[in-house]
Design a protein around this motif. Structure first.
Motif, mmCIF file in Angstrom:
data_model
loop_
_atom_site.group_PDB
_atom_site.id
_atom_site.type_symbol
_atom_site.label_atom_id
_atom_site.label_comp_id
_atom_site.label_asym_id
_atom_site.label_seq_id
_atom_site.Cartn_x
_atom_site.Cartn_y
_atom_site.Cartn_z
ATOM 1 N N UNK A 547 0.810 -1.222 0.000
ATOM 2 C CA UNK A 547 0.000 0.000 0.000
ATOM 3 C C UNK A 547 0.844 1.273 0.000
ATOM 4 N N UNK A 548 1.790 1.372 0.914
ATOM 5 C CA UNK A 548 2.560 2.619 1.041
ATOM 6 C C UNK A 548 3.409 2.891 -0.194
ATOM 7 N N UNK A 549 3.856 1.827 -0.855
ATOM 8 C CA UNK A 549 4.700 2.008 -2.049
ATOM 9 C C UNK A 549 3.934 2.715 -3.165
ATOM 10 N N UNK A 550 2.651 2.427 -3.285
ATOM 11 C CA UNK A 550 1.869 2.998 -4.382
ATOM 12 C C UNK A 550 1.642 4.499 -4.202
ATOM 13 N N UNK A 551 1.757 4.972 -2.960
ATOM 14 C CA UNK A 551 1.535 6.397 -2.704
ATOM 15 C C UNK A 551 2.827 7.117 -2.278
ATOM 16 N N UNK A 552 3.937 6.438 -2.497
ATOM 17 C CA UNK A 552 5.222 7.019 -2.083
ATOM 18 C C UNK A 552 5.536 8.274 -2.894
ATOM 19 N N UNK A 553 5.974 9.312 -2.197
ATOM 20 C CA UNK A 553 6.390 10.548 -2.852
ATOM 21 C C UNK A 553 7.892 10.712 -2.686
#
Length: 583
Positions: A547-553
């Motif tokens: 999950x967090x990888x897909x929204x990583x900035x």
């Protein structure tokens, strides 16, 4: 006392004033909670008391079964045929224990069963022995819990606040008993968003279910949401199962007071004591305890997992976390998804921590469960929540929306919503709970879900995106001189110490991936053959959701000159401090 917090504070103070010294702090809840329930029941029955007593005295000798007549007299799902209530008990200190038992035994059977789960008889005996019973009864007559003064919604808050405090004293997990109300409101908003047209139909009857219902807050809020916001004339039947005796007793008493069918709340372990075998539900929601072991039920669960028609046939997770077992249990309560063309289908919302998203390699129980859910197109959406929302943990949590009948635009796709920044700081922390999602933010998150448009906070992926093939890569075995060794058939022997694996996305061609990502990094064999090969007999398909990888900035690195300047500044400050110390 004007609000639920005042009343919770009053009750808490009663516990501290009366029980201190005779009870340990972690025992306070065992004593206080049944008195809260009794006082609430008294207040609800207050205007019916005389009519019930008159009816009982009139028919107790002439009717073989007076139960139905008494229910009609009370106008509720319960009654009490004793002449006593807490107010009257407080007027006779000499015969209090005897009178109290008469009072408890005067309740209808459904209330007595609740009180048995509180072990009220032992509580009364000990209080009386310690000369505290009269004080306790007297104090509880001072608090008015009549529904006209304290709504069912506020009563739920009182129970939850008390349970939270008592569990903090006992160092227990408050989050196992209830979920923050704003999290539930977000869950029900999203759960019903796709089905509003269905819920608005005239004369509809729909069912709700929570297999770990705690004190019943999720069921209450879900029902209120439908009646208050979608269809006030809908008939909503709520069902729940709970393993904790106190929480079960609170939930069942709440159902009674709200004039619900109290038998719909059942006691037991949902894994090995399913009290709703064969029952299907339209909507389900739950916050099962995070990371709870299922070792005690392991034999039962693993045996059921061998049955193709069993609840856990998709796989079993590691024994120290039963979260995905709850999800499979709930899915088993949906209408069979093979009958989707003719059925109305079911929807569920469940709260998880991060573990069910990614724990377990390809071929593991967790991965196989995710594979089964996603390949059968049941995972609709996942919402990442802010941390520090729950009373007992500050970790990241997620709402999963699962259904066996997606709308046309959602078929074959999974929606991910990053709502981690949708929170406001609380003025005062409650345990680990420091953040709250405001009503406005709940509506904003719901809107993102409903619009189903990709953006900074919303990603939409094909089901296959989360899958991969775990491929075993072999390297040649060599002798001390570096010569490649072969078996008696002339095949190159693999070196188990050099064995590796590659996770190849399902959307990619495995051979092309291997040529591009693996072969350029290994030397060819002396005869020109590739220095690595795949053993495709060991292929395993896995699924995970990072999950967090897909929204990583991406955060650009600071310039070296800025870092150097900060270091020099710190050195200068340190020198000054050292000089002060030496002087």
């Amino acid at each position: 006392m004007t609000n639920f917090q005042d009343k919770a504070n009053f009750i808490w103070q009663v516990a501290d004033d009366i029980l201190r010294g005779s009870y340990k702090q972690h025992e306070y809840g065992d004593v206080i909670l049944p008195f809260v329930v009794l006082r609430r029941l008294d207040c609800v029955l207050e205007t019916k008391k005389e009519k019930v007593l008159e009816t009982y005295n009139k028919f107790k000798r002439t009717l073989p079964d007076v139960h139905k007549v008494l229910l009609k007299a009370s106008g509720l799902n319960f009654y009490n045929t004793s002449k006593y209530d807490l107010q009257r008990l407080s007027q006779d200190s000499k015969n209090l224990e005897l009178n109290f038992n008469n009072y408890v035994n005067g309740f209808s059977e459904n209330v007595r069963e609740i009180l048995e789960n509180f072990q009220t008889d032992k509580i009364i005996e000990k209080l009386n022995k310690n000369k505290l019973l009269f004080l306790m009864v007297g104090k509880f007559t001072e608090i008015d819990l009549h529904p006209d003064k304290v709504s069912n919604h506020e009563m739920g808050y009182i129970f939850e606040e008390l349970i939270r405090r008592f569990n903090e004293q006992a160092n227990e997990t408050a989050g196992e008993h209830f979920t923050p109300r704003e999290v539930i409101r977000l869950m029900v908003n999203v759960l019903f968003a796709e089905n509003k047209d269905d819920l608005k139909k005239k004369g509809i009857i729909r069912t709700l279910f929570d297999p770990a219902c705690g004190t019943g807050g999720m069921l209450t809020i879900a029902k209120e949401h439908i009646l208050d916001n979608i269809n006030p004339k809908a008939e909503i039947l709520a069902f729940g199962q709970e393993i904790n005796p106190q929480s079960y007793a609170v939930a069942k008493s709440d159902a009674l007071i709200m004039d619900e069918e109290a038998d719909n709340i059942r006691f037991g372990n949902s894994f090995n004591e399913d009290k709703f075998v064969g029952k299907k539900f339209d909507y389900m929601l739950s916050n099962p305890p995070f990371g709870v072991s299922w070792k005690k039920e392991q034999d039962f669960i693993e045996n059921e997992a061998t049955n193709p028609g069993g609840r856990f046939f998709a796989g079993t997770p590691r024994v120290n976390d039963g979260s995905l077992l709850f999800l499979q249990h709930m899915i088993s309560k949906m209408e069979p998804w093979e009958s989707i063309p003719s059925g109305k289908g079911s929807r569920l919302a469940i709260v998880f921590n991060g573990s069910p998203l990614f724990t377990g390699d390809a071929g593991s129980g967790e991965s196989n469960i995710r594979k089964w859910i996603i390949e059968n197109d049941m995972l609709e959406a996942i919402i990442g929540l802010p941390n520090q929302l729950f009373y007992n943990t500050g970790i990241s949590t997620y709402i999963w929306i699962v259904t066996n009948k997606k709308s046309a635009r959602r078929k074959g796709k999974v929606q991910l919503i990053n709502a981690v920044d949708f929170f406001e700081k609380m003025r005062k922390s409650l345990g680990n709970k420091r953040n709250i999602i405001s009503e406005k933010q709940i509506q904003e998150i719901t809107s993102i879900y409903e619009k189903f448009n990709e953006g900074e906070l919303c990603k939409i992926f094909d089901n296959k995106y989360f899958g991969y093939t775990k491929v075993t890569v072999e390297r040649p075995l060599r002798d001390d001189k570096g010569n490649v060794l072969q078996d008696n058939k002339g095949n190159v022997k693999p070196d188990s110490n050099l064995r590796d694996t590659e996770n190849v996305p399902l959307a990619e061609n495995i051979d092309e991936y291997f040529k591009r990502e693996v072969l350029p990094h290994v030397a060819d064999l002396p005869d020109g053959q590739a220095g690595a090969w795949m053993d495709r007999s060991k292929d395993k398909v896995g699924y995970e959701i990072s999950f967090t990888k897909y929204f990583y900035k991406y955060q650009p690195l600071r310039r070296l000159s800025e870092i150097t300047a900060d270091i020099l500044k710190l050195e200068k400050e340190t020198e000054g401090l050292l000089k002060e110390i030496l002087e």
